[in-house]
Each structure stands twice: as structure tokens, then as C-alpha cells.
Motif scaffolding. Structure first.
Motif, PDB file in Angstrom:
ATOM      1  N   LYS A   1      18.511  -1.100 -21.824  1.00 49.91           N
ATOM      2  CA  LYS A   1      17.163  -1.160 -22.411  1.00 49.91           C
ATOM      3  C   LYS A   1      17.011  -2.419 -23.247  1.00 49.91           C
ATOM      4  O   LYS A   1      17.988  -2.914 -23.793  1.00 49.91           O
ATOM      5  N   VAL A   2      15.768  -2.891 -23.366  1.00 50.88           N
ATOM      6  CA  VAL A   2      15.496  -3.987 -24.296  1.00 50.88           C
ATOM      7  C   VAL A   2      15.285  -3.361 -25.672  1.00 50.88           C
ATOM      8  O   VAL A   2      14.380  -2.540 -25.856  1.00 50.88           O
ATOM      9  N   VAL A   3      16.142  -3.713 -26.640  1.00 50.04           N
ATOM     10  CA  VAL A   3      16.029  -3.093 -27.963  1.00 50.04           C
ATOM     11  C   VAL A   3      15.236  -3.965 -28.931  1.00 50.04           C
ATOM     12  O   VAL A   3      14.785  -3.503 -29.972  1.00 50.04           O
ATOM     13  N   GLU A   4      15.106  -5.258 -28.620  1.00 49.87           N
ATOM     14  CA  GLU A   4      14.298  -6.121 -29.476  1.00 49.87           C
ATOM     15  C   GLU A   4      13.835  -7.326 -28.676  1.00 49.87           C
ATOM     16  O   GLU A   4      14.571  -7.866 -27.849  1.00 49.87           O
ATOM     17  N   ARG A   5      12.602  -7.759 -28.909  1.00 48.48           N
ATOM     18  CA  ARG A   5      12.158  -9.003 -28.290  1.00 48.48           C
ATOM     19  C   ARG A   5      11.168  -9.711 -29.192  1.00 48.48           C
ATOM     20  O   ARG A   5      10.515  -9.095 -30.028  1.00 48.48           O
ATOM     21  N   GLY A   6      11.103 -11.024 -29.039  1.00 52.28           N
ATOM     22  CA  GLY A   6      10.215 -11.821 -29.876  1.00 52.28           C
ATOM     23  C   GLY A   6      10.534 -13.289 -29.672  1.00 52.28           C
ATOM     24  O   GLY A   6      11.291 -13.645 -28.765  1.00 52.28           O
TER      25      GLY A   6
END
Ligand code: SF4
Length: 625
Positions: free
Chosen positions: A590-595
Motif C-alpha cells: 500500500k502507499v502509506v504516504e505521498r506528496g
């Protein structure tokens, strides 16, 4: 008190070429001494020379090595066997290759206890029959050692085989085996290079703790400046078989003296160098014995002058425990004058205004790749591995999205699913406004030219039987790109120019190139079909820091010139800092953080991202003189 004293050590090939050429250093009890340098500089040969384990064709040709006042060169092979794994132990880069696959880890540790541990008590015991693990106390000691290196449930796992352990756990077992002999000196040869950044942090902290408890001395061999910065007390920089600089860790990182050390530091990517070309070191380490006169670094040194090519530099002592091998620091005036000349970094113009965000090229919505787990004769499906589990991301034209996370988190599977090399279970992949999932093979083929992949291992990803021209032309022919053969040859010449390779390279085979050059060929192959998106899967992780800088510079300038978009899969956060515009952090599919890179790396919100960032060794380098 010195545990190890090495004086003027020489190892040479049968043809007389010196692989290790007159190196000297000492390591005190409780001290970590790092040997730093690119591949091929002679670091590992130094370690093998200390252990008297040089490969066939290489011989010890002078110098002395004394371990706790015992001259190792004077020992018979039988006496030396008692030293190896006992007073002096070694752990290697690839624990999977160092452990015996047909013995349990307990049996392997027990073997060391049998040979060197407390059970021997100075007696000349015969080899163990039956397995020493069955003997009273030995199994308990093995379990204690596994617990000491942080292996959970050690009482059960002591009976397991190496294949049942992960990479980090195998390295812990190797450390437990090394500690079983109660060594006074531990030689750690790239102990964490094959490990993820979080596992690397655990293994290094374990080594530090062990050292504090036992007062063991450690020779740490690595090309990773971050690992050196966080773990070494003193450092020697090796180049082409010689030590070219030696200093305390703080002196070396605070004020690197030798041009080679300065270049290594300048080649490091980070966010402060975003707007600059990294200072790559041109060329490669010269073949052993090829430079007999003058400074061995002269062909790659931008501060070299006539004297450097004519006269071999002497060792200059700068202070107690600090020295350098370079004419710039020689006592006479010629060296002092040249020292004042500085180096210049090329400035890149970056067009990344936040107010003019480019249009989207790739949009991924809720992508899933699940693999069935089958069991029994009928191969019934009993469960699922959720390699990618509901990932959404977007890549804009001309921008770089970095996908970071540890091994096994699903990064590579995601990359392959985007190219439809693995069939996704569910979700949507839109490329240039067109949905890729569900396209038939022919329609997909036409899209493939726009999305290309560059792999981690440039050695494995090029066909060794094809010349470079054939490798580059293959994709163009298959996708009917580039017109006739003559037009394709012109295109190939252009690609070689763009990727910094000589045009004559097209008539050569991959084995004739260095690692960095092969990665350039792999990039040229990807560019041959004029893609819009490159998926780069750890393209620099098999490369030295100086070669890494060349490839990162190339990728950055190609992006500016051709407007390419990159999905950059990596676990190297310094590379992310330097190259990425946006970042996605993946954990367990899963993607747990993006920015943006600034948001994720500067002020992470997710606990896993924070752990990942905290595990990265930090380097603080001041301006070189
Ligand atoms: Fe460069 Fe000359 Fe020093 Fe060698 S001796 S590192 S060539 S300045």
C-alpha cells in the motif's frame, strides 16, 4: 592498546602487479576503523590478505600484520586456522552465500564453538561426532548468541536452515557465528550493502552495541559514506591499492583533503545539490599495475599538473593520525600554489515552477495485484498474497515520481503491472488519457514504446551475445520505429552521443564495458523507441557513488532535453532527495504516504516514513579546502 598493526602490506598478482601496495594502519581495542573507496580499489583484498585467504593467483609479497603482538605471517596454516573465526572473525557482504545451506544455523554456530569457543578450553579436541548441538550446554549457548543478535524465538529458530531466514536475519546469524569465537578483531566487509536501509540500521546498531560490551576492534570495509559517517572512529580512503588519505572521522568529513575524497563527497546526491550537476569522477579506477609512475589518481584528477604525471606522491603527515598522499600537500611551494585552485560545479537550469504544473501522463487508480497461494496435489487456492493492494498515484509530464520502500513492499511488482508485464487483478492504469487494462496484445504493443523500463542490474539486463548496435536496434525493429536500417544507424549514433558513449561503442559487446557504461547502454536502449515514461527500477543501487553520480546527471539532463517522465523505484533516499519532484512511500503493498519531495522528506506524517528516514545514515560535510 593496538589490537591490529598492519605495516607496509603488499599483495600482488603473479604478473607482478600490486593489488595492495604498501598500506599501513593500526586499530585499537573498541575502535572502528573504516576502509573507504570505490569497487576495485583493493579494500576486500586487504581484508583477505589479513586473513591469509587470498584467492589463487594472488600472493602476499611483503609487510607485516600483527594481531595482539602475534605476527600472523609467521604462523603455520594450522595455527592460522585457529586464529580465523577465533581471535579474528570476518563477516561478508552476502550472508546467503556464506552460510552452509544444508546445516541448521544452530549446527553452524556450534561448529564455531567447537573450534574456538569456551568448550575447547585450550584442549586439542577432535572434530565433533555426533552433532555438537546435542551436547549439553552447546545448544543453550547457540540460543543465547542468537538472542544476543536479536533473533526472536531463538529456541525454535536455532533448528532452522538458512533459507528460512530473511537477508537481515541471515546477516545476524553471521554476526552470531563471528561472536561465538569471542573475536578481538571483527572484519566486516560491506556487511550491510545487500540490506534495506532499516535492516542496515539494525545490523549496524547491533555491531556497535556488541563492540561496546566486548571492546572488540572492528575493520569496516564499505563504499557507503553514510555508514562510515555514523560508525567509524577513524577512516582510511583507498585508491588503486594505496591509502591516499587517513584521518579521524570528524577530520575527514569536516575537511577532506585528497582530491579523490573531495570528489567522492561531491558525487553524493542530496536536496542541496538539486539545482547542480553532481560532480561525477570521470573514468574509472585504473587497471592494477598500469600506472607505475606518477600519481595513480592523476588521469581522473582535475587538479593534476605535470608533476602529478611524473612523480609519485609521498605520504605527507598533516597532524597526529592524519596524512594524505598528494603533491598539493607536499612541503614545497609548487604544491602549495596549486592547492589554492578550487573546483567549479556546473549549474543546471531547472524549470520546475510550482505555478505551471504540467499535464498528467500516467494516472493509476486503486491498482491491485494479488497472487493466489496454492496448496496440495490439486493446487487448490488457499489464500492470496496482496503484492500491490489498492495503489493510486499520478505522474506528470517531465516530472519524476520516486517510489520508495523496503525490499518486498511491492515496488517492482507495481512497476511491472504499470507496463502490463504482470496482469493486474483490479484497478485502472491510464496512460496519455487511454486505459491500458483490458487492451489486447496488439494495442498494448503500440503503447509499449512510450513506456520503457531500466533495470537494476546492467550486467544481467543486456544480452551478452549481441553488439551494442544490435541491442539498440532490436526494439526499434520490433516496434517498426526509425525507418530503414541506415536511418536507424543515425538514430543509434545520436543515442550514444546523448548517453555519453563513444560512437565506436556500437561495435562492442556488453562485457567490454564497465558497470556505469552498461547502465548507459541500458538507458540508450530504453530511449531508442522514443518513450515518454521511463520506469527505472533501482538503476543505481549496484553502482559506486561516483558512477551513480554520472547516471543521475545523465537522467536529469535527458529529462530536461527530452521532457521525459520518470517513475524512480528506489530505497536510496539521498537519490530521491536529489532527483524526485514527488514521492510515494510504499509499505506492504500500500502507499502509506505521498506528496512533494519536500513534504515527504522534510516533514513526514506517517510513522513508517519517519522510521525509514531515521534509518538513513547522515553525512555532514563542510567545504573542502
Ligand atoms: Fe591530483 Fe596531483 Fe594530488 Fe594526484 S597528486 S591527487 S593528480 S593533485
Amino acid at each position: 592498546m593496538s589490537i591490529l598493526k598492519v605495516d607496509n602490506l603488499v599483495a600482488r598478482l603473479r604478473n607482478g602487479a600490486h593489488i595492495v601496495d604498501g598500506i599501513s594502519f593500526e586499530i585499537a581495542a573498541g575502535e572502528t576503523f573504516a576502509l573507504l573507496g570505490e569497487s576495485g580499489c583493493g579494500k576486500s583484498m586487504t581484508a583477505l590478505s589479513l586473513m591469509r585467504l587470498l584467492p589463487d593467483g594472488v600472493e602476499n609479497a611483503g609487510g607485516s600484520v600483527s594481531l595482539q603482538d602475534t605476527a600472523l605471517q609467521q604462523l603455520s596454516e594450522r595455527e592460522m586456522r585457529a586464529v580465523r573465526g577465533g581471535t579474528m572473525a570476518m563477516i561478508f557482504q552476502e550472508p546467503g552465500l556464506s552460510l552452509n545451506p544444508v546445516m541448521t544455523v544452530g549446527e553452524q554456530i556450534a561448529e564455531v564453538l567447537e573450534l574456538h569457543g569456551e568448550r575447547r578450553n585450550g584442549k586439542n579436541l577432535p572434530p565433533s561426532q555426533p552433532s555438537p548441538l546435542k551436547e549439553e550446554g552447546v545448544a543453550q549457548r547457540c540460543i543465547e548468541l542468537l538472542e544476543q543478535v536479536g533473533i526472536p524465538d531463538a529456541a525454535r529458530r536455532v533448528h532452522e536452515y538458512p533459507f528460512q531466514f530473511s537477508g537481515g536475519m541471515k546477516q545476524r546469524v553471521m554476526i552470531a557465528m563471528a561472536l561465538a569465537g569471542k573475536p578481538k578483531l571483527l572484519i566486516a566487509d560491506e556487511p550491510t550493502t545487500a540490506l534495506d536501509v532499516t535492516i542496515q540500521a539494525q545490523v549496524l546498531s547491533l555491531l556497535r552495541d556488541t563492540q561496546q560490551q566486548s571492546g572488540m576492534a572492528m575493520l569496516l570495509i564499505t563504499h557507503d559514506l553514510g555508514v562510515v559517517a555514523e560508525n567509524a572512529h577513524r577512516v582510511a580512503v583507498m585508491y588503486a591499492g594505496e591509502i591516499v588519505e587517513q584521518a579521524s572521522r570528524d577530520e575527514l568529513f569536516g575537511r577532506p583533503l585528497h582530491p579523490y575524497t573531495q570528489k567522492l563527497f561531491a558525487a553524493l546526491p542530496d536536496e542541496t545539490r538539486r539545482d547542480h550537476q553532481l560532480t561525477a569522477i570521470p573514468g574509472s579506477v585504473p587497471p592494477l599495475g598500469s600506472i607505475t609512475n606518477g600519481c595513480r589518481f592523476a588521469p581522473r584528477c582535475d587538479r593534476a599538473w605535470e608533476r602529478c604525471h611524473e612523480q609519485t606522491p609521498e605520504w605527507t603527515v598533516m597532524a597526529v593520525g592524519q596524512g594524505v598522499r598528494c603533491h598539493l600537500y607536499a612541503a614545497d611551494a609548487a604544491g602549495r600554489e596549486k592547492k589554492e585552485e578550487g573546483r567549479v560545479e556546473a549549474k543546471l537550469s531547472i524549470s520546475s515552477s510550482p505555478f505551471s504544473l504540467p499535464p498528467s501522463l500516467l494516472q493509476v487508480e486503486n491498482l491491485k495485484v494479488h497472487f493466489p497461494i496454492r496448496k496440495g496435489i490439486m493446487q487448490r487456492v488457499v489464500g492470496q498474497v496482496k503484492a500491490v493492494d489498492g495503489v493510486s498515484l499520478e505522474i506528470k509530464q517531465g516530472r519524476t515520481l520516486a517510489l520508495v520502500g523496503e525490499s518486498g513492499c511491492g515496488k517492482t511488482t507495481l512497476g511491472k503491472a504499470l507496463l502490463q508485464l504482470i496482469k493486474p487483478t483490479a484497478g485502472s492504469v491510464r496512460f496519455a488519457e487511454q486505459e491500458l487494462i483490458g487492451l489486447d496484445a496488439q494495442a498494448l504493443r503500440s503503447k509499449r514504446s512510450a513506456m520503457q523500463m531500466v533495470f537494476q542490474d546492467p550486467y544481467a539486463s543486456l544480452n551478452p551475445k549481441m553488439r551494442v548496435a544490435e541491442i539498440l536496434e532490436e526494439g526499434m525493429t520490433a516496434l517498426a520505429i526509425g525507418g530503414n536500417s541506415a536511418a536507424r544507424q543515425v538514430h543509434i549514433d545520436d543515442l550514444l552521443d546523448k548517453c555519453g558513449l563513444a560512437r565506436s561503442a556500437k561495435w562492442r559487446y556488453p562485457h567490454e564495458f564497465s558497470g556505469g557504461q552498461r547502465q548507459r547502454i541500458a538507458i540508450a536502449r530504453a530511449l531508442a523507441v522514443s518513450p515518454k515514461l521511463l520506469i527505472c527500477d533501482e538503476p543505481t543501487s549496484a553502482l559506486d557513488v561516483s558512477v551513480q553520480a554520472q547516471i543521475l546527471n545523465l537522467l536529469k539532463s535527458l529529462q530536461q532535453e527530452l521532457g521525459l517522465s520518470y517513475l524512480f523505484i528506489t530505497h536510496n533516499l539521498a537519490v530521491v532527495d536529489y532527483l524526485a519532484h514527488e514521492v510515494c512511500v510504499m509499505y506492504q503493498g500500500k502507499v502509506v504516504e505521498r506528496g512533494t519531495a519536500e513534504q515527504v522528506l522534510g516533514s513526514p506524517k506517517n510513522e513508517y516514513t519517519k522510521t525509514l528516514l531515521a534509518a538513513v545514515p547522515r553525512i555532514h560535510i563542510q567545504q573542502p579546502v
